[in-house]
Design an enzyme around this catalytic site. Structure first.
Site, PDB file in Angstrom:
ATOM      1  N   GLU A 174       0.831  -1.200   0.000  1.00 17.66           N
ATOM      2  CA  GLU A 174       0.000   0.000   0.000  1.00 17.66           C
ATOM      3  C   GLU A 174       0.868   1.252   0.000  1.00 17.66           C
ATOM      4  OE1 GLU A 174      -2.460  -0.721   3.398  1.00 17.66           O
ATOM      5  OE2 GLU A 174      -0.830  -0.470   4.837  1.00 17.66           O
ATOM      6  N   CYS A 175       0.545   2.177  -0.876  1.00 16.32           N
ATOM      7  CA  CYS A 175       1.157   3.500  -0.975  1.00 16.32           C
ATOM      8  C   CYS A 175       2.671   3.415  -1.187  1.00 16.32           C
ATOM      9  CB  CYS A 175       0.789   4.349   0.236  1.00 16.32           C
ATOM     10  SG  CYS A 175       0.913   6.134  -0.072  1.00 16.32           S
ATOM     11  N   GLY A 176       3.479   3.617  -0.138  1.00 17.97           N
ATOM     12  CA  GLY A 176       4.920   3.504  -0.305  1.00 17.97           C
ATOM     13  C   GLY A 176       5.331   2.142  -0.820  1.00 17.97           C
TER      14      GLY A 176
END
Length: 281
Positions: free
Chosen positions: A157-159
């Site tokens: 998720e995300c990073g």
């Protein structure tokens, strides 16, 4: 030494993982001095001892959901270091309560993923501030890509999504990343998504059943510079929030799902259930 007690940057306070031990000690000492000067500590301690407060009411339906338990012992790797540091503690606890052994991995220094993992969880963080170290750790990047190609369940998720991309461009320099997905990222000076999000699962993926509705949040400055794909390739339809492209999110490859939305396990029991199920094979 950092001159500000809590240095700031684009996503807020600089995380403690980027402090040296001496710097951490200075921060703690300064906070203690501020508290002693401005707080009536004796009064606070006295009130706490008297317990003159009302407990927070617990909804009658709280805890009614059955705990998720893996059908077998599983080992789930978690990238946790200066680059990947945003994890809800509740998420980690949900996996442990489900029977998983969590294996913490430093993506900046480890030579490769442990060979006996059943799944990998890559949370959010600041891969952009550690881009050179991530790029220089070629053997680790290669091991993540190979694990994805061999079918290891990976939730990012995300990073974590950024790390699974092809590269990130910072100040005119392009840094290679894990290369699981053909995506090149960059960073903007302004937020690209910030706030609560919600999506519906519309395509097959390793973790969420079709039709699952999930609420979470987005907070990012990263930009998708190029991608060898299109919105139809994304598994999730955003009802609220920005997503990866054109109100869609969720890149899928083999047993990998990578998305921008962060979820909180207690509010999304399907998350832990899906990761444990995938890990159990």
């Amino acid at each position: 030494m950092k001159t500000d007690i809590f240095p700031m940057r684009h996503l807020g306070v600089t995380p403690h993982q980027e402090y040296g031990q001496d710097e951490s000690d200075v921060v703690v000492d300064r906070l203690a001095a501020i508290a002693e000067e401005h707080f009536d500590l004796e009064r606070i301690i006295g009130l706490m001892a008297q317990r003159r407060f009302s407990p927070i009411p617990i909804p009658t339906d709280a805890g009614s959901a059955k705990p998720v338990t893996s059908t077998k012992a599983v080992r789930i790797g978690v990238l946790r270091d200066a680059a990947f540091q945003f994890y809800y503690q509740e998420n980690l606890e949900a996996l442990q309560e489900g029977g998983a052994e969590l294996v913490m991995i430093n993506a900046l220094t480890a030579e490769a993923l442990p060979e006996d993992l059943n799944a990998l969880y890559i949370g959010g963080g600041f891969p952009e501030t550690s881009a050179r170290q991530l790029a220089d750790n070629v053997s680790f990047r290669d091991s993540v890509r190979q694990a994805a190609e061999q079918g290891l369940p990976i939730y990012a998720e995300c990073g974590g999504l950024i790390f699974l991309g092809r590269s990130i461009i910072l100040d005119g320099t392009e840094y290679p990343l894990a290369g699981v997905f053909p995506v090149t990222f960059s960073m903007s000076a302004k937020p690209q998504a910030h706030g609560y999000s919600a999506f519906t699962v519309e395509q097959e993926n390793p973790f969420y059943p079709l039709g699952t509705q999930v609420k979470g949040h987005e907070f990012r400055y990263s930009v998708v510079e190029s991608w060898d794909g299109g919105p139809k390739d994304l598994a999730l339809q955003m009802e609220r929030g920005t997503g990866f492209q054109e109100k869609r999110d969720g890149l899928v490859k083999n047993n990998v799902l990578a998305l921008y939305t962060h979820v909180l396990a207690p509010g999304t029991p399907e998350w832990a259930a899906g990761l444990l199920r995938a890990a159990a094979g």
